[in-house]
Enzyme design. Structure first.
Site, PDB file in Angstrom:
ATOM      1  N   THR A 133      36.555  -1.247  15.583  1.00  0.00           N
ATOM      2  CA  THR A 133      37.067   0.022  16.105  1.00  0.00           C
ATOM      3  C   THR A 133      35.940   1.014  16.344  1.00  0.00           C
ATOM      4  OG1 THR A 133      38.267   2.009  15.438  1.00  0.00           O
ATOM      5  CG2 THR A 133      37.505   0.619  13.678  1.00  0.00           C
ATOM      6  N   TYR A 166      39.447   3.637   6.550  1.00  0.00           N
ATOM      7  CA  TYR A 166      39.757   2.664   7.596  1.00  0.00           C
ATOM      8  C   TYR A 166      38.482   2.262   8.350  1.00  0.00           C
ATOM      9  CZ  TYR A 166      41.185   0.971  12.179  1.00  0.00           C
ATOM     10  OH  TYR A 166      41.296   0.251  13.332  1.00  0.00           O
TER      11      TYR A 166
END
Ligand code: UDP
Length: 338
Positions: free
Chosen positions: A121, A145
């Protein structure tokens, strides 16, 4: 390039996963989906592949699956992906996104998997110093995350170097849209990303779109993101497998379009596509929101020959809108039957 075995897609019942399954099946790959259905769900398209219900952390199940389906390549998408939840439950994120992945990698090395594609990501860049951001930019995640994805990147790179495990890491930017043929799309209870929120506001399902900050140093004061169509993201995975099985070297690749849209531009696109007005309300900045995150995506085009098809924001919005309007066929069918 040989296609002796099958491709295992972990998280193949998720949003990106379902589109990856479509892309691989269209290219003729036998596909095995490993998914615990904790957030994903099975669609008609999954009838076209083998589905193993279970967790990536179940070592016996993973080992058995790799052997039974003669898995040649792995696309690892199964993960927890909600930033605020990762702040509240960091240990769960490090378990799901790092420790569980580690067990998968061990099994892949033992099995002799020939290619490993990992979904990472843009969150690994944190608040990028510059935009567009290229793959060599410093990685400084700002939430668990992002850290968990970056940690797994590290583990994968080290394991690849030691054990001859060819890998591609795809760093997704803001994935949006749905399969143009409406065989897959955003999950009904999926994360409240901007395109969904704006479509829901257009449909009257919520009263307005909160615009998180209007005083950023951007062209209209709202945040800029690189929105990328989920079908183009899926194609990148297919190309990554071909690249690796053709002898390509390990690579970290941004998956975006190298151009950004503001929040207000997304809202305007939703109004254009739906023909409805989308009420907005100025809201405070969201903590940790960088003003602009746009990919420098030259490398993925060079390395994979990726030529995205759906770079227009309106196409992404139109496909997501069509999918949303198509409703929830499974639930609708149940209701009819009941
Ligand atoms: N955003 C917004 N209102 C919303 C949801 C998102 O203004 O209801 C903004 C958010 O601040 C960010 C952009 O839209 O600048 C994209 O947010 P999203 O949550 O879709 O993805 P992120 O970039 O956080 O991964």
């Amino acid at each position: 390039m040989g296609r002796a075995g099958s491709v295992l897609v972990t998280g193949g019942a998720g949003y990106v996963g379902a589109h990856v399954v479509l892309a691989l099946r269209e290219a003729g790959w036998p596909v095995v989906v490993l998914d615990d259905l904790s957030t994903g769900r099975l669609l008609p398209l999954h009838r076209d592949c083998s589905v193993v219900l279970g967790g990536v952390g179940d070592r016996d199940l993973v080992r058995e699956t790799l052997a039974r389906y003669d898995v040649q390549a792995v696309v690892h998408l199964a993960a927890s992906i909600l930033v605020p939840e990762s702040v509240r439950h960091p240990l769960a994120y490090y378990r799901n996104d790092v420790a569980v992945g580690l067990a998968l990698l061990e099994a892949c090395v033992a099995h002799g998997v020939a290619a490993f594609v990992f979904s990472s990501t843009a969150a690994v860049y944190g608040v990028p110093e510059r935009s567009p951001v290229d793959e060599e930019a410093p990685t400084r995640p700002i939430n668990p995350y992002g850290w968990s994805k970056l940690m797994f990147e590290r583990v994968l790179r080290d394991a690849a170097a030691a054990h001859d495990l060819p890998f591609v890491i795809l760093r997704y930017f803001n994935v949006a849209g749905a399969d143009p043929e409406l065989r897959a799309g955003p999950l009904p209870d999926g994360p409240t990303h901007l395109v969904r929120v704006a479509l829901e506001a257009a449909l009257g399902l919520r009263p307005f779109v909160p615009v998180f900050g209007v005083d950023y140093p951007t062209r209209d004061g709202t945040c800029v993101r690189d929105y990328v169509h989920v079908s183009d993201v899926a194609t990148a995975h297919r190309l990554a497998l071909d690249y690796l099985l053709g002898g390509g070297a390990g690579a970290v690749l941004n998956c975006g379009y190298s151009r950004g849209h503001t929040v207000r531009e997304v809202v305007a696109a939703v109004e254009r596509v739906t023909g409805r007005s989308v009420p907005t309300r100025v809201a405070p900045r969201r903590p940790g929101d960088p003003p602009e995150v746009v990919a420098d995506a030259r490398r993925i085009r060079d390395v994979l020959g990726w030529e995205p098809r759906w770079t227009e924001l309106d196409a992404m919005v139109a496909h997501a809108f069509a999918w949303m309007r198509r409703g929830r066929p499974a639930e609708a069918a149940t209701r009819r039957a009941g």
